[in-house]
Scaffold this motif. Sequence first.
Motif, PDB file in Angstrom:
ATOM      1  N   ASP A   1       0.850  -1.194   0.000  1.00  0.00           N
ATOM      2  CA  ASP A   1       0.000   0.000   0.000  1.00  0.00           C
ATOM      3  C   ASP A   1       0.894   1.255   0.000  1.00  0.00           C
ATOM      4  OD1 ASP A   1       0.857   0.523   2.636  1.00  0.00           O
ATOM      5  OD2 ASP A   1      -0.945  -0.329   3.521  1.00  0.00           O
ATOM      6  N   ILE A   2       0.275   2.401  -0.115  1.00  0.00           N
ATOM      7  CA  ILE A   2       1.018   3.664  -0.250  1.00  0.00           C
ATOM      8  C   ILE A   2       1.856   3.972   0.992  1.00  0.00           C
ATOM      9  CG2 ILE A   2      -0.806   5.209   0.530  1.00  0.00           C
ATOM     10  CD1 ILE A   2       1.498   5.792  -2.472  1.00  0.00           C
ATOM     11  N   THR A   3       1.356   3.626   2.169  1.00  0.00           N
ATOM     12  CA  THR A   3       2.106   3.875   3.405  1.00  0.00           C
ATOM     13  C   THR A   3       3.383   3.054   3.426  1.00  0.00           C
ATOM     14  OG1 THR A   3       0.063   4.358   4.601  1.00  0.00           O
ATOM     15  CG2 THR A   3       2.003   3.793   5.928  1.00  0.00           C
ATOM     16  N   GLU A   4       3.281   1.790   3.082  1.00  0.00           N
ATOM     17  CA  GLU A   4       4.472   0.928   3.037  1.00  0.00           C
ATOM     18  C   GLU A   4       5.439   1.420   1.964  1.00  0.00           C
ATOM     19  OE1 GLU A   4       5.811  -3.733   2.418  1.00  0.00           O
ATOM     20  OE2 GLU A   4       3.676  -3.223   2.362  1.00  0.00           O
ATOM     21  N   PHE A   5       4.907   1.858   0.809  1.00  0.00           N
ATOM     22  CA  PHE A   5       5.759   2.392  -0.250  1.00  0.00           C
ATOM     23  C   PHE A   5       6.580   3.572   0.265  1.00  0.00           C
ATOM     24  CE2 PHE A   5       6.336   5.603  -3.590  1.00  0.00           C
ATOM     25  CZ  PHE A   5       7.185   4.899  -4.444  1.00  0.00           C
ATOM     26  N   HIS A   6       5.925   4.485   0.973  1.00  0.00           N
ATOM     27  CA  HIS A   6       6.644   5.649   1.503  1.00  0.00           C
ATOM     28  C   HIS A   6       7.705   5.232   2.510  1.00  0.00           C
ATOM     29  CE1 HIS A   6       4.648   8.950  -0.468  1.00  0.00           C
ATOM     30  NE2 HIS A   6       3.478   8.353  -0.249  1.00  0.00           N
ATOM     31  N   GLU A   7       7.391   4.302   3.376  1.00  0.00           N
ATOM     32  CA  GLU A   7       8.370   3.837   4.357  1.00  0.00           C
ATOM     33  C   GLU A   7       9.580   3.211   3.674  1.00  0.00           C
ATOM     34  OE1 GLU A   7       6.127   1.143   6.809  1.00  0.00           O
ATOM     35  OE2 GLU A   7       5.057   2.768   7.832  1.00  0.00           O
ATOM     36  N   ARG A   8       9.338   2.354   2.698  1.00  0.00           N
ATOM     37  CA  ARG A   8      10.434   1.660   2.016  1.00  0.00           C
ATOM     38  C   ARG A   8      11.246   2.605   1.128  1.00  0.00           C
ATOM     39  NH1 ARG A   8      10.306  -3.439   3.338  1.00  0.00           N
ATOM     40  NH2 ARG A   8       8.364  -4.506   3.848  1.00  0.00           N
ATOM     41  N   SER A   9      10.592   3.510   0.446  1.00  0.00           N
ATOM     42  CA  SER A   9      11.325   4.451  -0.406  1.00  0.00           C
ATOM     43  C   SER A   9      12.096   5.461   0.446  1.00  0.00           C
ATOM     44  CB  SER A   9      10.388   5.149  -1.395  1.00  0.00           C
ATOM     45  OG  SER A   9       9.393   5.894  -0.738  1.00  0.00           O
ATOM     46  N   ASP A  10      11.540   5.911   1.562  1.00  0.00           N
ATOM     47  CA  ASP A  10      12.265   6.815   2.462  1.00  0.00           C
ATOM     48  C   ASP A  10      13.521   6.143   3.001  1.00  0.00           C
ATOM     49  OD1 ASP A  10      10.303   8.737   2.085  1.00  0.00           O
ATOM     50  OD2 ASP A  10       9.382   8.465   4.065  1.00  0.00           O
ATOM     51  N   GLN A  11      13.406   4.867   3.359  1.00  0.00           N
ATOM     52  CA  GLN A  11      14.572   4.134   3.856  1.00  0.00           C
ATOM     53  C   GLN A  11      15.636   4.011   2.762  1.00  0.00           C
ATOM     54  OE1 GLN A  11      15.282   2.960   7.095  1.00  0.00           O
ATOM     55  NE2 GLN A  11      17.267   2.908   6.085  1.00  0.00           N
ATOM     56  N   LEU A  12      15.218   3.725   1.540  1.00  0.00           N
ATOM     57  CA  LEU A  12      16.165   3.634   0.432  1.00  0.00           C
ATOM     58  C   LEU A  12      16.883   4.960   0.227  1.00  0.00           C
ATOM     59  CD1 LEU A  12      17.380   2.006  -1.935  1.00  0.00           C
ATOM     60  CD2 LEU A  12      15.512   2.932  -3.345  1.00  0.00           C
ATOM     61  N   PHE A  13      16.144   6.064   0.258  1.00  0.00           N
ATOM     62  CA  PHE A  13      16.761   7.373   0.071  1.00  0.00           C
ATOM     63  C   PHE A  13      17.766   7.676   1.184  1.00  0.00           C
ATOM     64  CE2 PHE A  13      14.145  10.053  -3.076  1.00  0.00           C
ATOM     65  CZ  PHE A  13      13.964   8.967  -3.915  1.00  0.00           C
TER      66      PHE A  13
END
Length: 103
Positions: A2-14
């Motif tokens: 979902d969008i929340t998980e996407f933001h968490e995972r992409s923020d961690q990658l950044f």
Amino acid sequence: MDITEFHERSDQLFQDIEQQLDEYAEQYDTDIDYESHGNVIAITFENQSKIIINTQEPLLQIWMATRRQGYHFDFKDGDWLCSRSGVPFRQLFDESIKDQISH
């Protein structure tokens, strides 16, 4: 995902990318500058070449544009994988850093 998980995972990658850039600069004895604005990281090398990494929220993807080509990554099996080749982001990022520095 979902969008929340996407933001968490992409923020961690950044965050991981930003930490790695200092290590790359030291390892290759070169200047690597970067700017991070929201969902975009722009990385500039001494030779003025660039790598741009950004999120594509509607597609739940990470995109990376390098001097050679562009890549799209989906989160699968616990990692960001290239949608065409299945190669992990970190491997393609490392190869792209080396390529950008050498030209």
